[in-house]
Design a protein around this motif. Structure first.
Motif, PDB file in Angstrom:
ATOM      1  N   ARG A 167      63.431  34.089  46.995  1.00 19.37           N
ATOM      2  CA  ARG A 167      62.464  34.621  46.024  1.00 19.37           C
ATOM      3  C   ARG A 167      62.650  33.972  44.653  1.00 19.37           C
ATOM      4  NH1 ARG A 167      59.684  38.879  47.983  1.00 19.37           N
ATOM      5  NH2 ARG A 167      60.619  40.009  49.705  1.00 19.37           N
ATOM      6  N   THR A 168      63.905  33.861  44.238  1.00 18.93           N
ATOM      7  CA  THR A 168      64.238  33.207  42.966  1.00 18.93           C
ATOM      8  C   THR A 168      65.413  32.269  43.235  1.00 18.93           C
ATOM      9  OG1 THR A 168      65.821  34.909  42.303  1.00 18.93           O
ATOM     10  CG2 THR A 168      63.526  35.254  41.661  1.00 18.93           C
ATOM     11  N   THR A 169      66.010  31.760  42.188  1.00 19.86           N
ATOM     12  CA  THR A 169      67.186  30.907  42.371  1.00 19.86           C
ATOM     13  C   THR A 169      68.457  31.715  42.584  1.00 19.86           C
ATOM     14  OG1 THR A 169      67.478  30.799  39.971  1.00 19.86           O
ATOM     15  CG2 THR A 169      66.222  29.017  41.018  1.00 19.86           C
ATOM     16  N   ASP A 170      68.382  33.038  42.393  1.00 21.92           N
ATOM     17  CA  ASP A 170      69.543  33.909  42.558  1.00 21.92           C
ATOM     18  C   ASP A 170      69.525  34.525  43.957  1.00 21.92           C
ATOM     19  OD1 ASP A 170      71.781  35.373  42.137  1.00 21.92           O
ATOM     20  OD2 ASP A 170      71.004  36.532  40.461  1.00 21.92           O
ATOM     21  N   LEU A 171      70.633  34.429  44.663  1.00 21.92           N
ATOM     22  CA  LEU A 171      70.726  34.910  46.039  1.00 21.92           C
ATOM     23  C   LEU A 171      70.516  36.415  46.149  1.00 21.92           C
ATOM     24  CD1 LEU A 171      71.343  34.146  48.976  1.00 21.92           C
ATOM     25  CD2 LEU A 171      73.756  34.482  48.470  1.00 21.92           C
ATOM     26  N   LYS A 172      70.908  37.174  45.135  1.00 21.79           N
ATOM     27  CA  LYS A 172      70.795  38.633  45.211  1.00 21.79           C
ATOM     28  C   LYS A 172      69.338  39.120  45.183  1.00 21.79           C
ATOM     29  CE  LYS A 172      71.140  39.734  40.337  1.00 21.79           C
ATOM     30  NZ  LYS A 172      71.846  40.473  39.317  1.00 21.79           N
ATOM     31  N   ASP A 173      68.398  38.262  44.803  1.00 23.11           N
ATOM     32  CA  ASP A 173      66.986  38.654  44.784  1.00 23.11           C
ATOM     33  C   ASP A 173      66.349  38.607  46.170  1.00 23.11           C
ATOM     34  OD1 ASP A 173      67.005  39.165  42.066  1.00 23.11           O
ATOM     35  OD2 ASP A 173      66.549  37.080  41.569  1.00 23.11           O
ATOM     36  N   GLY A 174      67.029  37.993  47.131  1.00 16.46           N
ATOM     37  CA  GLY A 174      66.568  38.033  48.508  1.00 16.46           C
ATOM     38  C   GLY A 174      65.662  36.898  48.914  1.00 16.46           C
ATOM     39  N   PHE A 175      64.993  37.107  50.055  1.00 21.68           N
ATOM     40  CA  PHE A 175      64.189  36.070  50.685  1.00 21.68           C
ATOM     41  C   PHE A 175      62.804  36.606  51.022  1.00 21.68           C
ATOM     42  CE2 PHE A 175      68.634  35.700  51.834  1.00 21.68           C
ATOM     43  CZ  PHE A 175      68.917  34.399  51.498  1.00 21.68           C
ATOM     44  N   TYR A 176      61.918  35.699  51.327  1.00 20.21           N
ATOM     45  CA  TYR A 176      60.602  36.058  51.855  1.00 20.21           C
ATOM     46  C   TYR A 176      60.235  35.043  52.939  1.00 20.21           C
ATOM     47  CZ  TYR A 176      58.413  32.301  49.164  1.00 20.21           C
ATOM     48  OH  TYR A 176      58.030  31.088  48.656  1.00 20.21           O
ATOM     49  N   SER A 177      59.281  35.405  53.778  1.00 19.07           N
ATOM     50  CA  SER A 177      58.828  34.512  54.837  1.00 19.07           C
ATOM     51  C   SER A 177      57.598  33.752  54.357  1.00 19.07           C
ATOM     52  CB  SER A 177      58.472  35.306  56.093  1.00 19.07           C
ATOM     53  OG  SER A 177      59.620  35.932  56.595  1.00 19.07           O
ATOM     54  N   LYS A 178      57.721  32.450  54.258  1.00 23.16           N
ATOM     55  CA  LYS A 178      56.612  31.611  53.824  1.00 23.16           C
ATOM     56  C   LYS A 178      55.869  31.089  55.050  1.00 23.16           C
ATOM     57  CE  LYS A 178      55.477  27.539  51.109  1.00 23.16           C
ATOM     58  NZ  LYS A 178      56.010  26.422  50.345  1.00 23.16           N
ATOM     59  N   SER A 179      54.584  31.229  55.042  1.00 25.17           N
ATOM     60  CA  SER A 179      53.758  30.756  56.149  1.00 25.17           C
ATOM     61  C   SER A 179      53.710  29.236  56.166  1.00 25.17           C
ATOM     62  CB  SER A 179      52.341  31.329  56.041  1.00 25.17           C
ATOM     63  OG  SER A 179      51.537  30.802  57.069  1.00 25.17           O
ATOM     64  N   THR A 180      53.900  28.654  57.339  1.00 21.81           N
ATOM     65  CA  THR A 180      53.839  27.198  57.481  1.00 21.81           C
ATOM     66  C   THR A 180      52.652  26.770  58.336  1.00 21.81           C
ATOM     67  OG1 THR A 180      55.298  27.254  59.403  1.00 21.81           O
ATOM     68  CG2 THR A 180      56.330  26.937  57.253  1.00 21.81           C
TER      69      THR A 180
END
Length: 141
Positions: free
Chosen positions: A125-138
C-alpha cells in the motif's frame, strides 16, 4: 462432532465415578504429557514426512528464545514484483511454505500462480510494511 464429544465425555463420567480412578487417570495423563514434552520421540512409524519425523522438545533455553519457526533450512533470494520487494525460498518442498525468511517473505511460485489463475498480484500500500498489501489486478497488462 459435538454429539460424539458430548456423549463420549458423558460415558466416561459414568464409568469414572470413583475419585481414585479419576485421580489416577489425571496423574497418568500428566505423566504422558510431560514425557512427550521432555523426551525426543521418533515418529518414523507414524509418518514418512521428513519435517514431521522429530518432535520439538521443551528446554529451559526456550523460555526466553523460542524454537525456530520452521524445520526446513533454505536460502532465500531477494526479488521484486511491481512495488513489492520480497524474499522467496530458493528450494522448498511445499507450495505454501516460506520458512524463516525476512519479511515480507512469500514463495515466488505462489505469486506466479495467483497472477496466472486469478490475474492479481500483491502490492504494498505504501513504502512501509506495516501499512499492508493490496491485490492489484493484472488482467489489463
Amino acid at each position: 462432532m459435538n454429539f460424539l464429544l458430548f456423549f463420549s465425555f458423558f460415558l466416561t463420567a459414568l464409568f469414572l465415578k470413583q475419585k481414585r480412578i479419576v485421580l489416577l487417570s489425571l496423574y497418568f495423563s500428566i505423566f504422558i504429557t510431560g514425557f512427550v514434552l521432555l523426551m525426543p520421540i521418533n515418529l518414523y512409524f507414524f509418518t514418512k514426512n521428513k519435517f514431521a519425523l522429530s518432535t520439538s522438545n521443551f528446554s529451559t533455553k526456550n523460555i526466553i528464545f523460542p524454537y525456530k519457526n520452521t524445520k526446513s533450512s533454505t536460502t532465500f533470494e531477494y526479488l521484486q514484483n511491481g512495488n513489492l520487494n520480497f524474499y522467496s525460498p530458493v528450494e522448498n518442498d511445499f507450495f505454501w511454505s516460506s520458512g524463516d525468511g525476512k519479511l515480507p517473505c512469500v514463495n515466488k511460485n505462489q505469486i506466479q500462480y495467483f497472477n496466472y489463475y486469478y490475474k492479481v498480484k500483491p502490492q504494498m500500500r505504501t513504502t512501509d510494511l506495516k501499512d499492508g498489501f493490496y491485490s492489484k489486478s493484472t488482467s489489463k497488462e
